[in-house]
Scaffold this motif. Sequence first.
Motif, mmCIF file in Angstrom:
data_model
loop_
_atom_site.group_PDB
_atom_site.id
_atom_site.type_symbol
_atom_site.label_atom_id
_atom_site.label_comp_id
_atom_site.label_asym_id
_atom_site.label_seq_id
_atom_site.Cartn_x
_atom_site.Cartn_y
_atom_site.Cartn_z
ATOM 1 N N MET A 2 0.848 -1.168 0.000
ATOM 2 C CA MET A 2 0.000 0.000 0.000
ATOM 3 C C MET A 2 0.892 1.229 0.000
ATOM 4 O O MET A 2 1.865 1.307 0.723
ATOM 5 N N SER A 3 0.536 2.166 -0.832
ATOM 6 C CA SER A 3 1.276 3.415 -0.872
ATOM 7 C C SER A 3 0.281 4.571 -0.913
ATOM 8 O O SER A 3 -0.418 4.742 -1.903
ATOM 9 N N PRO A 4 0.167 5.333 0.173
ATOM 10 C CA PRO A 4 -0.765 6.453 0.169
ATOM 11 C C PRO A 4 -0.393 7.446 -0.927
ATOM 12 O O PRO A 4 0.775 7.719 -1.157
ATOM 13 N N ALA A 5 -1.392 7.967 -1.590
ATOM 14 C CA ALA A 5 -1.148 8.932 -2.660
ATOM 15 C C ALA A 5 -2.060 10.128 -2.458
ATOM 16 O O ALA A 5 -2.964 10.107 -1.629
ATOM 17 N N GLY A 21 -0.819 13.351 -2.066
ATOM 18 C CA GLY A 21 -0.105 14.480 -1.490
ATOM 19 C C GLY A 21 -0.585 14.831 -0.097
ATOM 20 O O GLY A 21 -1.244 14.049 0.579
ATOM 21 N N TRP A 22 -0.264 16.036 0.338
ATOM 22 C CA TRP A 22 -0.563 16.539 1.679
ATOM 23 C C TRP A 22 -0.109 15.538 2.739
ATOM 24 O O TRP A 22 -0.805 15.252 3.689
ATOM 25 N N ASP A 23 1.090 15.038 2.534
ATOM 26 C CA ASP A 23 1.645 14.048 3.456
ATOM 27 C C ASP A 23 1.715 14.568 4.881
ATOM 28 O O ASP A 23 1.582 13.803 5.828
ATOM 29 N N PHE A 24 1.866 15.872 5.074
ATOM 30 C CA PHE A 24 1.964 16.398 6.445
ATOM 31 C C PHE A 24 0.651 16.225 7.204
ATOM 32 O O PHE A 24 0.653 16.102 8.418
ATOM 33 N N VAL A 25 -0.478 16.193 6.506
ATOM 34 C CA VAL A 25 -1.766 15.968 7.153
ATOM 35 C C VAL A 25 -2.001 14.470 7.363
ATOM 36 O O VAL A 25 -2.557 14.047 8.361
ATOM 37 N N ASN A 26 -1.559 13.660 6.418
ATOM 38 C CA ASN A 26 -1.776 12.221 6.464
ATOM 39 C C ASN A 26 -0.695 11.468 7.236
ATOM 40 O O ASN A 26 -0.776 10.255 7.381
ATOM 41 N N LEU A 27 0.295 12.167 7.736
ATOM 42 C CA LEU A 27 1.450 11.523 8.363
ATOM 43 C C LEU A 27 1.069 10.618 9.523
ATOM 44 O O LEU A 27 1.562 9.501 9.633
ATOM 45 N N HIS A 28 0.161 11.051 10.381
ATOM 46 C CA HIS A 28 -0.224 10.235 11.529
ATOM 47 C C HIS A 28 -0.949 8.971 11.078
ATOM 48 O O HIS A 28 -0.748 7.896 11.622
ATOM 49 N N TRP A 29 -1.785 9.092 10.052
ATOM 50 C CA TRP A 29 -2.468 7.914 9.505
ATOM 51 C C TRP A 29 -1.452 6.942 8.921
ATOM 52 O O TRP A 29 -1.522 5.740 9.156
ATOM 53 N N MET A 30 -0.487 7.472 8.172
ATOM 54 C CA MET A 30 0.511 6.607 7.551
ATOM 55 C C MET A 30 1.321 5.872 8.608
ATOM 56 O O MET A 30 1.636 4.700 8.460
ATOM 57 N N CYS A 31 1.658 6.547 9.702
ATOM 58 C CA CYS A 31 2.434 5.897 10.767
ATOM 59 C C CYS A 31 1.625 4.785 11.433
ATOM 60 O O CYS A 31 2.176 3.764 11.818
ATOM 61 N N GLY A 32 0.321 4.984 11.582
ATOM 62 C CA GLY A 32 -0.504 3.983 12.227
ATOM 63 C C GLY A 32 -0.884 2.835 11.317
ATOM 64 O O GLY A 32 -1.111 1.718 11.775
ATOM 65 N N ALA A 33 -0.929 3.084 10.014
ATOM 66 C CA ALA A 33 -1.410 2.071 9.069
ATOM 67 C C ALA A 33 -0.300 1.205 8.492
ATOM 68 O O ALA A 33 -0.568 0.117 8.002
ATOM 69 N N MET A 34 0.923 1.676 8.527
ATOM 70 C CA MET A 34 1.988 0.931 7.869
ATOM 71 C C MET A 34 3.295 1.067 8.641
ATOM 72 O O MET A 34 3.554 2.090 9.252
#
Length: 72
Positions: free
Chosen positions: A1-4, A6-19
Amino acid sequence: MSPAGGWDFVNLHWMCGAMQTGAIEVNQAQARIVRLLMPDMAQAQDGFQPVPDAPGFGWTPDEDALARCRLS
């Protein structure tokens, strides 16, 4: 899975928890906006995005820069 998207600064917490590891998409235009409006936001280094340890999103908006963006 690779989040796409952009706006990685907003999605950063989700990305850390999901992967545990993986790629993220970084949009250059969005990254520039972030640097202009939140100059203290940690930038990716050596292929890794540091995660802020401050509360919330971990960044402080530049209120003067935001004020210049407001429509009258």
